[in-house]
Scaffold this active site. Structure first.
Site, PDB file in Angstrom:
ATOM      1  N   THR A   1       0.866  -1.171   0.000  1.00 24.69           N
ATOM      2  CA  THR A   1       0.000   0.000   0.000  1.00 24.69           C
ATOM      3  C   THR A   1       0.903   1.222   0.000  1.00 24.69           C
ATOM      4  O   THR A   1       1.853   1.304   0.778  1.00 24.69           O
ATOM      5  CB  THR A   1      -0.994   0.001   1.178  1.00 24.69           C
TER       6      THR A   1
ATOM      7  N   LYS B   1      -7.105  10.222  -2.560  1.00 25.57           N
ATOM      8  CA  LYS B   1      -7.510   9.002  -3.263  1.00 25.57           C
ATOM      9  C   LYS B   1      -8.260   9.371  -4.523  1.00 25.57           C
ATOM     10  O   LYS B   1      -9.361   9.896  -4.468  1.00 25.57           O
ATOM     11  CB  LYS B   1      -8.347   8.102  -2.362  1.00 25.57           C
TER      12      LYS B   1
ATOM     13  N   TRP C   1      -4.103   5.735  -4.633  1.00 22.28           N
ATOM     14  CA  TRP C   1      -3.495   6.711  -3.733  1.00 22.28           C
ATOM     15  C   TRP C   1      -2.544   7.667  -4.432  1.00 22.28           C
ATOM     16  O   TRP C   1      -1.795   7.288  -5.313  1.00 22.28           O
ATOM     17  CB  TRP C   1      -2.684   6.001  -2.642  1.00 22.28           C
TER      18      TRP C   1
ATOM     19  N   GLU D   1      -4.721  -3.183   4.743  1.00 22.85           N
ATOM     20  CA  GLU D   1      -4.290  -3.795   6.005  1.00 22.85           C
ATOM     21  C   GLU D   1      -5.396  -4.621   6.659  1.00 22.85           C
ATOM     22  O   GLU D   1      -5.187  -5.289   7.658  1.00 22.85           O
ATOM     23  CB  GLU D   1      -3.831  -2.706   6.995  1.00 22.85           C
TER      24      GLU D   1
END
Ligand code: AMP
Length: 539
Positions: free
Chosen positions: A186, A438, A443, A331
């Site tokens: 990420t 976003k 991202w 996550e």
């Protein structure tokens, strides 16, 4: 005293074994990069994932080695999901939308040994291969006759050539269910991207949870279209949940525009679809002027960014499709909440039901949430009072890959989201503490954008903030203070970004100001900056 039941580890190979045996002829449909529609089924996926298992063994790839993919949603990617993880190697799905330098960093950090890629990404791989010494095998997801003659990639082989001669029966190994299964980076906030390393156990528990009636309510009667990419948290776990329930899967490949997605939904009688708001915006914009409707679609999960109320209304009122608003994170494997109603809500008028549906939803068994106020105390659940959102559970991260320190605080993962919780446990995201934007579900690090700006010789200070955008949800703009006595134009600064970050991450606009507000700790006060800019625009 122990229970006297059989011990069977929760393994990803068990999912494909089950689907192959019990839903053999249930179809797996893919739009390929070539544009045609490919038809397969769970029996074929099962057999070909066993061919992958043999091919990996022939390569002498150690257990735990990383096999990376740069690929769209499709049947070959699905086969790798089972073939790689099923043999206790780790499937590393990479986001191809990142800048080549970021991709190289990720491949090197993960120490990928095999990299499988769709032909769309050949130019990317050509730029990458000299910078990624750990990769020993490059595999193009195509037929042997489609391989380019002079790719410049040493030892490049085709996927079909790689697995074609292998036996389609393999004894899946049994091992500890806590073994790593897949890896996803990420790249939100500061510094380098961080890897979330899932286990077989966390993946299967997440798949059970996702299939529950109040969550995605998946079954063998469904035809499921994951528009959410398989390189984004395993397409929200859908490949696993669909194998678990024997659902039909429909993959869009690279064609995610409104026309292609609509055609696929209709042709394949899709009942359930999942994706970020940007994709559904493109779909609805395509359908409206044509006056067409869905004939089979019943439910759609929308998440990754806040779902606009108008979208929920349009799906419900114009098409009779139920929108399930979801919140999650890489996550969290990723599902944290999903917004489905409770029995007591069924008698409410539609507008009151709609108010609930706009929230990100409630957690379900397996994941727990809490909200803390500024003093670190539990925030009241009144739907108004907000605070930092924390998560814990069986599919929530404990540590990032290769990072010694755990991000947990008192056993809870700080999500970086700010939220409220109402009396019935419905969570609503109201802000973010992490400094990211976003855009279209992807991202953009504000800090990276600021760092590039301040590396320009004429820039004294820069702040990157998000502005609302009807198509992409958020877009970055950069606010700049120019060094005294120097001159800088918007065009010059925007041109300066080219080549330093991915094209879609380049800010939409540059606003020049005399000063940027700074807080006591030296941090840029972005909320104040937004207010100042709004005031400036108001007259
Ligand atoms: P990722 O790890 O890329 O899946 O991004 C996770 C983050 O996306 C969350 O921490 C939120 O900031 C944001 N996010 C995900 N779903 C939603 C949603 N439904 N509404 C608002 N923000 C969301």
């Amino acid at each position: 005293m122990y229970g006297l039941m059989q011990q069977r580890e929760l393994l990803i190979s068990g999912l494909i074994e089950f689907a192959q045996k019990n839903h053999a002829d249930t179809e797996i449909i893919s739009r390929r990069v070539e544009g045609d529609i490919h038809r397969s089924n769970w029996a074929e996926v099962g057999k070909r994932s066993q061919q992958i298992a043999h091919a990996l063994k022939r390569m002498d790839l150690a257990v735990g080695s990383r096999v990376a993919t740069l690929a769209w949603n499709g049947y070959r990617h699905l086969e790798l999901y089972f073939g790689v993880s099923g043999t206790a190697r780790v499937l590393h799905t990479i986001n191809p939308r990142l800048h080549p330098d970021q991709l190289a960093w990720i491949v090197n950090h993960a120490e990928d040994e095999v990299l499988c890629f769709d032909m769309t990404f050949l130019p990317l791989v050509q730029a990458l291969h000299a910078k990624t010494p750990t990769v020993k095998h490059w595999i193009a997801l195509c037929d042997t006759h489609q391989l380019p003659k002079d790719s410049g990639i040493p030892g490049l082989q085709s996927y079909e050539g790689w697995i074609g001669q292998e036996d389609s029966a393999f004894d899946w190994p049994q091992f500890d269910e806590n073994t790593a299964s897949s890896l996803c980076y990420t790249s939100g906030t500061t510094g380098h991207p961080k890897g979330t390393l899932y286990s077989h156990r966390s993946t299967l528990l997440h798949a059970f949870g996702a299939a529950l009636p109040d969550v995605m309510n998946l079954s063998a009667t469904d035809s499921v279209l994951p528009v959410v990419p398989m390189f984004h948290v395993n397409a929200w776990g859908l490949p696993y949940s669909c194998a678990m329930v024997g659902a039909k899967l429909v993959f869009p490949g690279p064609a995610m525009d409104g026309k292609s997605v609509y055609e696929l939904i209709e042709q394949e009688h899709v009942t359930f679809a999942a994706g970020v708001p940007t994709v559904w915006q493109m779909l609805l914009s395509h359908m409206k002027p044509l006056g067409v409707r869905f004939s089979s679609l019943k439910r759609t999960v929308i998440g990754g960014s806040a779902c606009p109320p108008s979208m929920i209304h349009a799906f419900k009122q114009d098409h009779g499709v139920e929108v399930l608003h979801a919140w999650g994170m890489t996550e969290l494997s990723p599902l944290g909440t999903l917004c489905s109603l409770k029995n007591k809500h069924m008698s409410l008028p539609l507008d009151q039901q709609m108010k609930i549906r706009l929230k990100q939803g409630r957690s379900f068994f397996g994941v727990d949430l809490k909200i803390l106020n500024d003093q670190g105390q539990l925030q009241v659940h009144d739907g108004q009072s907000y605070g930092d959102l924390y998560a814990k559970g069986s599919w929530v991260i404990n540590k990032y890959f290769k990072q010694a320190q755990s991000p947990l605080i008192d056993g809870w993962f700080p999500t970086g989201d700010v939220a409220t919780m109402d009396e019935d446990g419905y969570m609503q995201v109201v802000d973010r503490t992490k400094d990211v934007i976003k855009s279209g579900g992807e991202w953009i690090s504000s800090i990276d954008i600021e760092n590039i700006a301040v590396s320009h010789p004429s820039v004294a200070m820069a702040a990157c903030i998000a502005i609302a955008d009807p198509k992409w949800d958020e877009r970055p703009i950069v606010v700049v203070v120019v060094k005294p006595g120097l001159v800088l134009s918007k065009e010059e600064l925007l041109a300066f970004y080219v080549g330093k970050t991915a094209k879609w991450q380049i800010p939409d606009d540059v606003i020049f100001v005399d000063a940027i507000p700074i807080g006591a700790t030296g941090k840029i006060l972005k909320n104040k900056l937004r207010e100042d800019l709004l005031k400036r625009e108001a007259p």
